[in-house]
Design a protein around this motif. Sequence first.
Motif, PDB file in Angstrom:
ATOM      1  N   VAL A  63       1.686   6.965  -4.110  1.00  0.00           N
ATOM      2  CA  VAL A  63       0.594   6.250  -4.784  1.00  0.00           C
ATOM      3  C   VAL A  63       1.048   5.887  -6.190  1.00  0.00           C
ATOM      4  O   VAL A  63       1.321   6.769  -7.018  1.00  0.00           O
ATOM      5  N   GLY A  64       1.132   4.591  -6.460  1.00  0.00           N
ATOM      6  CA  GLY A  64       1.527   4.113  -7.776  1.00  0.00           C
ATOM      7  C   GLY A  64       0.441   3.252  -8.383  1.00  0.00           C
ATOM      8  O   GLY A  64      -0.151   2.416  -7.694  1.00  0.00           O
ATOM      9  N   ALA A  65       0.163   3.465  -9.669  1.00  0.00           N
ATOM     10  CA  ALA A  65      -0.838   2.663 -10.377  1.00  0.00           C
ATOM     11  C   ALA A  65      -0.137   1.838 -11.443  1.00  0.00           C
ATOM     12  O   ALA A  65       0.430   2.400 -12.381  1.00  0.00           O
ATOM     13  N   VAL A  89       4.472   2.490 -10.340  1.00  0.00           N
ATOM     14  CA  VAL A  89       5.161   2.260  -9.072  1.00  0.00           C
ATOM     15  C   VAL A  89       6.666   2.528  -9.191  1.00  0.00           C
ATOM     16  O   VAL A  89       7.365   2.651  -8.179  1.00  0.00           O
ATOM     17  N   THR A  90       7.181   2.635 -10.406  1.00  0.00           N
ATOM     18  CA  THR A  90       8.633   2.674 -10.607  1.00  0.00           C
ATOM     19  C   THR A  90       9.364   3.774  -9.823  1.00  0.00           C
ATOM     20  O   THR A  90      10.416   3.496  -9.244  1.00  0.00           O
ATOM     21  N   ILE A 141       6.062   6.776   6.086  1.00  0.00           N
ATOM     22  CA  ILE A 141       5.721   6.649   4.676  1.00  0.00           C
ATOM     23  C   ILE A 141       4.497   5.748   4.524  1.00  0.00           C
ATOM     24  O   ILE A 141       4.449   4.649   5.092  1.00  0.00           O
ATOM     25  N   TYR A 142       3.528   6.256   3.769  1.00  0.00           N
ATOM     26  CA  TYR A 142       2.354   5.471   3.389  1.00  0.00           C
ATOM     27  C   TYR A 142       2.480   5.165   1.897  1.00  0.00           C
ATOM     28  O   TYR A 142       2.616   6.075   1.083  1.00  0.00           O
ATOM     29  N   PHE A 143       2.450   3.885   1.567  1.00  0.00           N
ATOM     30  CA  PHE A 143       2.655   3.471   0.182  1.00  0.00           C
ATOM     31  C   PHE A 143       1.448   2.677  -0.301  1.00  0.00           C
ATOM     32  O   PHE A 143       1.057   1.686   0.316  1.00  0.00           O
ATOM     33  N   TYR A 144       0.849   3.139  -1.416  1.00  0.00           N
ATOM     34  CA  TYR A 144      -0.315   2.478  -2.014  1.00  0.00           C
ATOM     35  C   TYR A 144       0.044   2.047  -3.428  1.00  0.00           C
ATOM     36  O   TYR A 144       0.463   2.870  -4.244  1.00  0.00           O
ATOM     37  N   TRP A 145      -0.143   0.769  -3.695  1.00  0.00           N
ATOM     38  CA  TRP A 145       0.141   0.249  -5.037  1.00  0.00           C
ATOM     39  C   TRP A 145      -1.132  -0.407  -5.565  1.00  0.00           C
ATOM     40  O   TRP A 145      -1.653  -1.359  -4.984  1.00  0.00           O
ATOM     41  N   ILE A 146      -1.619   0.132  -6.696  1.00  0.00           N
ATOM     42  CA  ILE A 146      -2.882  -0.322  -7.286  1.00  0.00           C
ATOM     43  C   ILE A 146      -2.577  -1.025  -8.604  1.00  0.00           C
ATOM     44  O   ILE A 146      -2.009  -0.421  -9.519  1.00  0.00           O
ATOM     45  N   GLY A 182       0.504   8.060 -11.904  1.00  0.00           N
ATOM     46  CA  GLY A 182      -0.685   7.328 -12.323  1.00  0.00           C
ATOM     47  C   GLY A 182      -1.571   8.178 -13.210  1.00  0.00           C
ATOM     48  O   GLY A 182      -1.203   9.272 -13.620  1.00  0.00           O
ATOM     49  N   PRO A 183      -2.793   7.692 -13.501  1.00  0.00           N
ATOM     50  CA  PRO A 183      -3.680   8.358 -14.462  1.00  0.00           C
ATOM     51  C   PRO A 183      -4.254   9.673 -13.946  1.00  0.00           C
ATOM     52  O   PRO A 183      -4.246   9.956 -12.747  1.00  0.00           O
TER      53      PRO A 183
END
Length: 563
Positions: free
Chosen positions: A400-402, A406-407, A432-437, A531-532
């Motif tokens: 999970v990258g915000a 994502v880096t 792999i599950y990848f979430y980019w917000i 992320g936050p």
Amino acid sequence: MGNWVVNHWFAVLFLVGWLGLNVFLFVHAFLKYEMGEKYYYTREILGTALAVARASAFCLNFNSMLILIPVCRNLLSFLRGSCSFCSRTLRKSLDHNLTFHKLVAYMICILTAIHIIAHLFNFERYSRSQHETTVSLASVLSSLHHEKEGGFWLNPIQSPDMTVLYVTFTSIAGLSGVILTIALILMVTSSMEFIRRNYFELFWYTHHLFIIYIICLGIHGMGGIVRGQTEKSIKENHPYKCAQSFENWGDHDPDCKRPQFEGHPPESWKWILAPVVLYIFEKFLRFYRSQQKVVITKVVMHPSKVLELQMKKRGFSMEVGQYIFVNCPSISLLEWHPFTLTSAPEEDFFSIHIRAAGDWTENLIRAFDQQNSPLPRIEVDGPYGTVSEDVFQYEVAVLVGAGIGVTPFASILKSIWFKMQHSDHNLKTQKIYFYWICRETGAFAWFKDLLTSLEQEMEESGKVGFLNYRLFLTGWNSKIAGHAALNFDKATDILTGLKQKTSFGRPMWDNEFSTIATSHPKSVVGVFLCGPRTLAKSLRKCCHRYSSLDPRKVQFYFNKENF
């Protein structure tokens, strides 16, 4: 839930051990000064405040010894590498180094406050006993410095005309105490999250006042303001026998000579010497590595004020998810900023993506964006390990990258692409599950080519289901949504050009975790976030909620980037 309980109780045991040592040291020192015959006469003047001041000082020494260890990054990287055979729980504990650093800092602040308050009472009682007009044991003890030239005094306020402020600012203990307290206040206040995120330079420079703090702490005990009776004097004037006959000390009572006192030898330096030496070695190692030449091979300006630097450095070796510290001498000689590596270990260069988020990063981007100007010199220290190194140790990974968070996952996804090309059969990860917000559509362009390559590689290798990625746009309006809806039937997404359609809003994490738990009922799932804090709180709760009580069934392990 089972793994959450293990991690929870491991953290609790560690904290209990640390707090237990603090309590033990406090009680041990308190009883020594409250009950010991060596400090009987000192207590006659100061009372219990003496024991409180000394007990808090012992704990301050202990925590000052610990404060530097969590920020020795080379040591932590070495431990992480040498502990590759350790359990996940033990390895994960290394990733909470900054949390422990902050806890120790809070403890130092509390103990400093206790120490200062106790000494305020001590000085008030020193002054009061010196001004007493009636003959009492305290007044007689305060006047002992007159008995011998350079004699064995007890009260540092050696005359009624001497003030507390004069003693404070003319003694080594007093002046060093004032300076280290001011340094501590400045370090703590400048470490607040608001200042650290918006005025990083202020945080960076102010935090280096720890050098003054350490020096002042090391010399704070010199001068021997806190004094106890000498061993020889105890034999000649045992307080339990002679205290009541203080008016007859000396010639009138040959069995009770005037007591003599000595300062307590400084001890703080003994506590902090080893970690200071370790930290100095760490700094020398970092300086040596930073002086190795860095060659910038490519500069790319991405949308949303993001700079990509591709570099080479002799002997540089990395793992997925690691980070480096970067310095640009033309901007600042002293400032080093951490950036996650976005390249894969299989590539012949290493890269970082830098988003404008403060004066230093804005100046760096501006320096590289100038046309027909020589590229500024860059110094690099690292790489250093993070929790993301463990991603391939899990059967199922959730990334999970915000935004620019994502880096670390760019590095992981690139490495997966290489592993697929070379048919790496040692890859333990099956899904792999990848979430980019992201807030704006331009951000998706940073790694669009990478995702496109992954889509193509998975199709060609017959592993279409290996990577399930979702893109979420949070900064959208009705115009963007309407445009996307009108073009929904197209083969590729109208916003990104990828086959995966962009979702609007934020992920429904309960639904996502429920689906993953159902799809992998007996798997160990690693959840990785960059992320936050608010997002971390939500994901941690979901990991707890959807982990099975049965250790043989699905278990979610939460991991968060910290540097």
